[in-house]
Design an enzyme around this catalytic site. Structure first.
Site, PDB file in Angstrom:
ATOM      1  N   ASP A  13       8.076   1.878   4.019  1.00 47.99           N
ATOM      2  CA  ASP A  13       7.267   3.087   3.850  1.00 47.99           C
ATOM      3  C   ASP A  13       7.740   4.139   4.855  1.00 47.99           C
ATOM      4  OD1 ASP A  13       5.325   4.899   3.197  1.00 47.99           O
ATOM      5  OD2 ASP A  13       3.679   3.817   4.143  1.00 47.99           O
ATOM      6  N   ASP A 115       8.152   7.544  -1.565  1.00 47.38           N
ATOM      7  CA  ASP A 115       8.454   7.194  -0.170  1.00 47.38           C
ATOM      8  C   ASP A 115       8.179   5.721   0.143  1.00 47.38           C
ATOM      9  OD1 ASP A 115       5.717   7.499  -0.475  1.00 47.38           O
ATOM     10  OD2 ASP A 115       5.401   8.190   1.569  1.00 47.38           O
ATOM     11  N   GLU A 116       7.986   4.888  -0.889  1.00 52.23           N
ATOM     12  CA  GLU A 116       7.712   3.470  -0.690  1.00 52.23           C
ATOM     13  C   GLU A 116       8.552   2.626  -1.641  1.00 52.23           C
ATOM     14  OE1 GLU A 116       3.428   2.211  -0.209  1.00 52.23           O
ATOM     15  OE2 GLU A 116       3.142   4.217  -1.049  1.00 52.23           O
TER      16      GLU A 116
END
Length: 401
Positions: A13, A115-116
């Site tokens: 993350d 974003d993960e």
């Protein structure tokens, strides 16, 4: 042959993704101020009165600013707040660059959000020491090449990997294996559990459930009575029960490569051979894990003047054998090396194909030999997966160990 099913999963993350990506981009363009080190947020257009906080710096967070609130109220909390408009084209590029790095470690990548990502890195091995090393390698490479930081959660199930990545931030690596949930998870407020929403927390509190441990020890039938199917799901999550797999898009993998920048320059062939052995073991293990063989092998050498030069060869028949690949790599090295100090060595396996070899005849001596060698390699892979990378060590590396 025994199959070990223990998984090794990362959840990665990006720390304050939109803000971090904007900050690194502005620093590259010559800005002197790092947005991550001041009171700053990424938000929409204040003039249109539709502006909300999309991401915030740690300093802005300490002022009480939260994601999703209006820029108007955020400015009331922090008068010197720096507001920057979002740039989604930039964010897509940063996300893509990050995932390209993931692809150097494993082809099994699930893009959970911009974003993960979840990574299945079981092919390395499942020892805790090896898992931490791989995680720190990924984190350091992202920092060095892309300029931003990530949190990495490590576990044997996806859910716990995601929970672990939410522990202390930024720029941290945390583990949360099933064997660790009682110590690391159960003391947390029940609202910290994944998929437990704000509206659910008061209802759980009314049942005297205040921590994740309270939920884990509760009567699952009673929870199902009050919350239907979500009751059992919450109970399972509190107990670390999650059988979901890392969902990745199948694609043609062009090659597998691995390189190492040496802490001290290598100046003799035998030392170079030891490093090449480690690189070949790593790449060939990954090759077998994805059930592929390679037709092409190449090596790269970087000298003390940071000049790279490479050499490759194409095999008559595809292979996934460690010793066959190592034999070719050594030959390429002998032909390529000019005798100068070496700063970096790299090995690449390309032109991949499936490992579905033809049925062999008991009278085909060469093929019987190959299958025996493949069986040995796979056994070594499984031993390392089960007991750690150092469970089986080549004799040439014993002195170094």
């Amino acid at each position: 042959m025994i199959k070990f099913k223990q998984k090794l999963i990362f959840h990665i993350d990006v720390n304050s993704a939109f803000l971090s990506w904007t900050a690194t981009d502005k620093l590259r363009q010559g800005d002197n101020v790092d947005l991550r080190k001041i009171a700053a947020v990424i938000g929409g257009d204040e003039k249109s009165r539709r502006g909300v906080v999309l991401a915030k710096s740690m300093i802005a967070k300490k002022s009480g600013i939260v994601t999703g609130e209006s820029l108007f109220t955020a400015r009331k909390k922090c008068s010197n707040l720096k507001v920057v408009s979002p740039n989604f084209r930039l964010y897509e590029k940063c996300s893509s660059d990050m995932r390209a790095i993931f692809g150097e470690y494993t082809p099994f990548v699930e893009n959970f959000s911009i974003d993960e990502s979840f990574l299945d890195v079981t092919s390395y091995n499942t020892s805790k020491e090896a898992a931490l090393k791989v995680a720190y390698d990924i984190s350091d490479e992202i920092k060095k090449k892309l300029g931003f930081t990530v949190n990495i959660g490590i576990s044997d199930v996806k859910l716990l990997a995601k929970m672990a990545s939410d522990f202390e931030k930024p720029d941290k690596v945390h583990t949360l294996y099933k064997s660790e949930i009682e110590k690391k998870l159960w003391y947390l407020p029940v609202g910290e559990l994944f998929m437990v929403g704000r509206r659910t927390v008061p209802r759980l509190n009314n049942l005297n459930i205040f921590t994740i441990g309270d939920l884990a020890r509760y009567d699952v039938k009673f929870l199902a009575y009050h919350f239907k199917s979500s009751g059992r799901m919450m109970w399972e999550y509190a107990n670390g029960i999650d059988n979901s797999e890392v969902r990745f898009h199948k694609r043609d993998l062009k090659g597998i490569n691995n390189s190492i920048t040496l802490s001290n320059d290598i100046k003799n062939k035998n030392e170079a051979y030891k490093v090449l052995l480690k690189l070949v073991e790593h790449t060939s293990t990954r090759l077998r894990h994805i059930k592929k063989c390679c037709y092409s092998i190449s090596i790269t050498i970087r000298n003390q003047e940071f000049i790279d030069y490479s050499k490759s060869t194409t095999l008559k028949s595809a292979t996934d054998l460690t010793q066959e690949i190592l034999k070719t790599v050594k030959k390429l090295f002998d032909e390529l090396w000019k005798g100068e100090p070496i700063r970096l060595l790299g090995v690449s396996l390309n032109n991949l194909c499936d490992d579905n070899f033809k049925q062999i005849s008991i009278f085909d001596v060469d093929n019987v030999y190959v299958e025996k060698k493949r069986a040995i390699d796979k056994t070594i892979d499984e031993l390392r997966i089960r007991y750690g990378e150092n469970a089986v060590i080549k004799s040439s590396l014993l002195k170094e160990k």
